[in-house]
Structure formats: structure tokens, C-alpha cells
Design an enzyme around this catalytic site. Structure first.
Site, PDB file in Angstrom:
ATOM      1  N   ARG A  25       0.818  -1.214   0.000  1.00  0.00           N
ATOM      2  CA  ARG A  25       0.000   0.000   0.000  1.00  0.00           C
ATOM      3  C   ARG A  25       0.859   1.275   0.000  1.00  0.00           C
ATOM      4  O   ARG A  25       0.398   2.351  -0.358  1.00  0.00           O
ATOM      5  CB  ARG A  25      -0.951  -0.009   1.202  1.00  0.00           C
ATOM      6  CG  ARG A  25      -2.121   0.946   1.028  1.00  0.00           C
ATOM      7  CD  ARG A  25      -3.184   0.832   2.125  1.00  0.00           C
ATOM      8  NE  ARG A  25      -2.670   1.180   3.413  1.00  0.00           N
ATOM      9  CZ  ARG A  25      -2.519   0.344   4.437  1.00  0.00           C
ATOM     10  NH1 ARG A  25      -2.880  -0.906   4.330  1.00  0.00           N
ATOM     11  NH2 ARG A  25      -2.017   0.761   5.568  1.00  0.00           N
ATOM     12  N   TYR A  78     -16.115  18.376 -13.271  1.00  0.00           N
ATOM     13  CA  TYR A  78     -16.428  16.948 -13.328  1.00  0.00           C
ATOM     14  C   TYR A  78     -17.524  16.677 -12.295  1.00  0.00           C
ATOM     15  O   TYR A  78     -17.405  17.064 -11.145  1.00  0.00           O
ATOM     16  CB  TYR A  78     -15.156  16.158 -13.024  1.00  0.00           C
ATOM     17  CG  TYR A  78     -15.286  14.676 -13.262  1.00  0.00           C
ATOM     18  CD1 TYR A  78     -15.414  14.176 -14.554  1.00  0.00           C
ATOM     19  CD2 TYR A  78     -15.294  13.777 -12.204  1.00  0.00           C
ATOM     20  CE1 TYR A  78     -15.531  12.814 -14.779  1.00  0.00           C
ATOM     21  CE2 TYR A  78     -15.415  12.417 -12.431  1.00  0.00           C
ATOM     22  CZ  TYR A  78     -15.538  11.942 -13.716  1.00  0.00           C
ATOM     23  OH  TYR A  78     -15.658  10.598 -13.938  1.00  0.00           O
ATOM     24  N   ASP A 151      -6.885  21.007 -11.575  1.00  0.00           N
ATOM     25  CA  ASP A 151      -7.133  19.704 -12.203  1.00  0.00           C
ATOM     26  C   ASP A 151      -6.861  19.928 -13.692  1.00  0.00           C
ATOM     27  O   ASP A 151      -7.645  20.561 -14.401  1.00  0.00           O
ATOM     28  CB  ASP A 151      -8.582  19.268 -11.944  1.00  0.00           C
ATOM     29  CG  ASP A 151      -8.940  17.948 -12.654  1.00  0.00           C
ATOM     30  OD1 ASP A 151      -8.244  17.566 -13.608  1.00  0.00           O
ATOM     31  OD2 ASP A 151      -9.937  17.325 -12.254  1.00  0.00           O
ATOM     32  N   LYS A 176      -7.337   9.393 -18.637  1.00  0.00           N
ATOM     33  CA  LYS A 176      -7.657  10.043 -19.910  1.00  0.00           C
ATOM     34  C   LYS A 176      -6.418  10.059 -20.822  1.00  0.00           C
ATOM     35  O   LYS A 176      -6.018   9.036 -21.310  1.00  0.00           O
ATOM     36  CB  LYS A 176      -8.217  11.443 -19.655  1.00  0.00           C
ATOM     37  CG  LYS A 176      -9.252  11.506 -18.516  1.00  0.00           C
ATOM     38  CD  LYS A 176     -10.550  10.782 -18.820  1.00  0.00           C
ATOM     39  CE  LYS A 176     -11.443  10.580 -17.597  1.00  0.00           C
ATOM     40  NZ  LYS A 176     -11.756  11.742 -16.810  1.00  0.00           N
TER      41      LYS A 176
HETATM   42  C1  LIG Z   1     -12.351  11.882 -15.502  1.00  0.00           C
HETATM   43  C2  LIG Z   1     -12.071  13.072 -14.705  1.00  0.00           C
HETATM   44  C3  LIG Z   1     -11.893  12.981 -13.318  1.00  0.00           C
HETATM   45  C4  LIG Z   1     -12.054  11.678 -12.578  1.00  0.00           C
HETATM   46  O1  LIG Z   1     -11.053  10.768 -12.913  1.00  0.00           O
HETATM   47  P1  LIG Z   1     -11.231   9.180 -12.835  1.00  0.00           P
HETATM   48  O2  LIG Z   1      -9.888   8.677 -13.194  1.00  0.00           O
HETATM   49  O3  LIG Z   1     -12.295   8.799 -13.813  1.00  0.00           O
HETATM   50  O4  LIG Z   1     -11.640   8.861 -11.427  1.00  0.00           O
HETATM   51  C5  LIG Z   1     -11.588  14.133 -12.631  1.00  0.00           C
HETATM   52  N1  LIG Z   1     -11.452  15.312 -13.256  1.00  0.00           N
HETATM   53  C6  LIG Z   1     -11.633  15.436 -14.581  1.00  0.00           C
HETATM   54  C7  LIG Z   1     -11.487  16.776 -15.221  1.00  0.00           C
HETATM   55  C8  LIG Z   1     -11.952  14.329 -15.344  1.00  0.00           C
HETATM   56  O5  LIG Z   1     -12.143  14.461 -16.653  1.00  0.00           O
END
Ligand SMILES: *Cc1c(COP(=O)(O)O)cnc(C)c1O
Ligand SMILES: *[C@@H]1O[C@H](CO)[C@@H](O)[C@H](O)[C@H]1NC(C)=O
Ligand SMILES: *[C@@H]1O[C@H](CO)[C@@H](O)[C@H](O)[C@H]1NC(C)=O
Length: 360
Positions: A25, A78, A151, A176
Site C-alpha cells: 500500500r 467533473y 485539475d 484520460k
Molecule cells: C475523468 C475526470 C476525473 C475523474 O477521474 P477518474 O480517473 O475517472 O476517477 C476528474 N477530473 C476530470 C477533469 C476528469 O475528466
């Protein structure tokens, strides 16, 4: 090194004279390689990776905002991040100010009125690709001792260097663009050793560990990140222009277009605008469904940033549980389409989009 007993070794390790991965972990040699790769791309001292982007943002909030504290965030984001902020953080007495991404005055007054621990925002945002002036808001936050976390999932570390612009932390959903192949979930946060350590300490308690095989897939995916993003920058820009000029498209949201509210800012702080283009079809829910069902190349799915093109109608895929009037509060109209262009040949994508527009 002379042979020593295990118990003796543990004392040396406890005193930080020896590196050891004593439990899965807390990390693994493969996950450390991925963390170091991301730190190098972001120009960060330290990076912590987790099992998903959502895991990363949840641990970030819990680590950095004290009970009874205050958070500032932006309207367009999101959806699951917003749900966590609205439904869970109040249980810890944490209050939130939600501002428009361009409303610097609202940020200033929130900073005046509250002891703000953290300003957390996407830039560009999901799904309207709004941009926040990272340099300006970081200066305002730092005057008040507030941390700024961007983000940057939509930008990738190649199109925007949030730390160099002044942010304290940069978060990505690795799922992504970084992974790039729609086959693995992960998230990361980068910044100074001091702040990232605070997050890492809580992460080690909560779990949410990225397994080494997933880390390996990210390491492999990232070898082509620059090639994929280059192609996606180019296709995104060309498709945004083509869609904006089309009579069956009402409105296009893409920071590379002069019609975008933060176009000038985006040009200053980004080197490319990525593969996601959001737009409104000139029509209703059913016209838009017809457009999407007429497309032959993209998958109809959530997520974005991978090799394959993906299309979705947010009103149906992400917001169908809300009535139309509630969806309208977030400007998630029935005719909104979010298109993530992949790395396919531009002419093929263009022909596909044009034939689907003709079909409606
Ligand atoms: C997809 C996304 C998230 C969440 O990420 P996951 O890997 O799906 O948990 C957070 N912020 C943005 C801008 C996203 O596009
Ligand atoms: C503001 O909050 C921080 C914790 O985030 C705390 O350390 C600090 O003392 C607070 N400042 C004031 C003026 O209340
Ligand atoms: C697109 O992506 C690449 C990363 O591969 C980046 O270096 C480039 O500046 C970006 N911008 C444009 C307009 O292509």
C-alpha cells in the site's frame, strides 16, 4: 554492507537510512517510476499516484481542508467532484464558495470573507473547456496563504504547465490522456515535497493504491503521449473550426477558437488545446441522438483523451438522473455533444462528422 539481522535492519530503515517497500500500500518500485516520470513532466518535486482521478481529488480535499474549513471551486466541473464537495464535505463542516471560472472578483471576495484553505478548479473545465488565469489566481491565493490546485486533466502536462504558472498542486485523471488507451484507471497529484507528503500520508491510511500493473500500463502509454497530444491538438482545432462554420451546429466550445470566452488567456497559458470539442447541435434531444447514432467512427462512451474517438451526449450519459430544468442550471442542454477526437486520420473523422450532420 555487512550481514545484519532483520530486526536490526528495521531500526536502520525506521531511521530513514534505507529505502524499503515494506508493504504494497505504501508503494512499489514500478509505481515510483511512474511518479518520477510525472514529476519530470510537471517540473514537480514530488508526485503521488492513486487508483483513480476521483480518489486523488477526494484524498486531496480531506488532507488539505480542515474540519470547519472553507474551499473555493468553480461552477463547471467533473460531476462526481461536485457531488463529493456538495454532499460529503459538509459532513465535516466544510463550506464552499462556487465561482464562475472567469470571476476573479468573486475569488477575491471569498478570500476576504473566509479563511480559504484551498482553491480547487479544473482548467480547462469539463465539459465547457473554460479556463482559469492560473498566474493571476495563484498570486491572489498566495497573498492569503491559500493553496491552489489545478485539475489539468484536459490540458495534459504537455499543453499546460500549471506549477510553472504558479499553482501549488496539479492533479490529473491519468485515465484520460496519460494512459491514452481507455484501458486503465489512475490519478495523480504533483507539487512540493511538503504538500504532497501531507496528501501521501493520508493516502497511505485510506488505501486507494494503484497496482503496479496499472502503473506499468501508464508508463507504456506515456511513451506516446507527445505524439497523441500533437495529433489531438491538431484534429481538435481543425474540427472545432469546421463545426463552428457548419449551419447545423449552434455553438462550439473550444479554447482555440476566438469565440471562446477565455481564448486570449488560453493562448497565453497553453501551447495546444487538446482533442475534446464540445458543441450544441441546432436541434433538440432527438436531433442530437440522431447525429450521434449516425456517426460510424467514435464509440459512444464516457471518458476521453485516448487513441479512439469517443462521443457522448452529457444530458443522457452523465446527467439523465436530473430533470431537464435541473440540467439546464449546469447548461447541460439536450443538444450538447462532447466529442473527444482520437488519433484516427483527420480526413476520416471529418467525413464521418459531416455525413452525420447531413443525416439530421
Ligand atoms: C475523468 C475526470 C476525473 C475523474 O477521474 P477518474 O480517473 O475517472 O476517477 C476528474 N477530473 C476530470 C477533469 C476528469 O475528466
Ligand atoms: C486558517 O486556517 C488554517 C488551517 O487551514 C489555520 O492554520 C489558520 O490558523 C487559520 N487562520 C485564521 C486567521 O483563522
Ligand atoms: C500540441 O501538442 C504538442 C505535444 O505533443 C505540443 O508540444 C504543441 O505545442 C501543441 N500545440 C499545437 C498547436 O499543436
Amino acid at each position: 554492507m555487512p550481514v545484519i539481522g532483520v530486526a536490526k535492519f528495521l531500526i536502520i530503515w525506521q531511521e530513514n537510512r534505507q529505502v524499503s517497500y515494506e508493504y504494497g500500500r505504501y508503494g512499489n518500485p514500478t509505481t515510483v517510476v511512474l511518479e518520477e516520470k510525472i514529476s519530470a513532466l510537471e517540473g514537480a518535486e514530488s508526485t503521488v499516484i492513486m487508483a483513480s482521478g476521483m480518489c486523488a481529488s477526494v484524498v486531496l480535499f480531506m488532507a488539505l481542508v480542515p474540519a470547519g474549513g472553507h474551499l473555493v471551486t468553480t461552477t463547471d466541473c467533473y460531476r462526481k467532484t461536485r457531488i463529493f464537495i456538495e454532499t460529503f464535505l459538509p459532513k465535516m463542516g466544510i463550506t464552499t464558495t462556487v465561482i464562475d471560472p472567469a470571476d476573479v472578483g468573486a475569488l477575491e471576495s471569498a478570500l476576504e470573507q473566509h479563511n480559504v484553505s484551498l482553491f480547487f478548479t479544473e482548467s480547462p473545465t469539463n465539459p465547457f473547456l473554460r479556463c482559469v488565469d492560473i498566474k493571476l489566481v495563484s498570486e491572489l491565493c498566495h497573498k492569503k496563504g491559500t493553496l491552489l490546485c489545478i485539475d489539468g486533466t484536459f490540458a495534459t502536462p504537455l499543453n499546460q504547465k500549471a506549477l510553472a504558472l504558479g499553482a501549488d498542486l496539479i492533479l490529473h485523471s491519468l485515465t484520460k490522456y496519460m494512459g491514452g488507451h481507455h484501458d486503465v484507471l489512475g490519478g495523480c497529484i504533483s507539487g512540493s515535497i511538503k504538500v504532497v507528503s501531507q496528501i501521501r500520508t493520508l493516502h497511505h491510511v485510506l488505501g486507494g493504491t494503484l497496482n503496479p500493473n496499472a502503473a506499468y500500463l501508464f508508463i507504456r502509454g506515456m511513451k506516446t503521449l507527445h505524439l497523441r497530444v500533437q495529433q489531438q491538438n491538431s484534429t481538435g482545432m481543425r474540427m472545432a473550426k469546421l463545426l463552428e462554420a457548419h449551419p447545423k451546429v449552434k455553438r462550439v466550445y473550444y479554447p482555440g477558437l476566438p469565440s471562446h470566452p477565455e481564448h486570449e488567456l488560453a493562448k497565453r497559458q497553453m501551447t495546444g488545446f487538446g482533442g475534446v470539442v464540445s458543441f450544441e447541435i441546432d436541434g433538440d434531444l432527438h436531433t442530437t441522438i440522431k447525429f450521434i447514432d449516425s456517426l460510424k467512427i467514435p464509440y459512444i462512451a464516457a471518458s476521453f483523451g485516448g487513441c479512439e474517438s469517443i462521443v457522448d451526449q452529457p444530458a443522457i450519459l452523465s446527467y439523465w438522473d436530473l430533470p431537464q430544468s435541473e440540467r439546464a442550471k449546469y447548461k447541460i442542454y439536450d443538444n450538447l455533444v462532447r466529442f473527444s477526437f482520437g488519433v484516427e486520420d483527420f480526413e476520416d473523422l471529418k467525413a464521418d462528422v459531416l455525413q452525420a450532420l447531413e443525416a439530421i
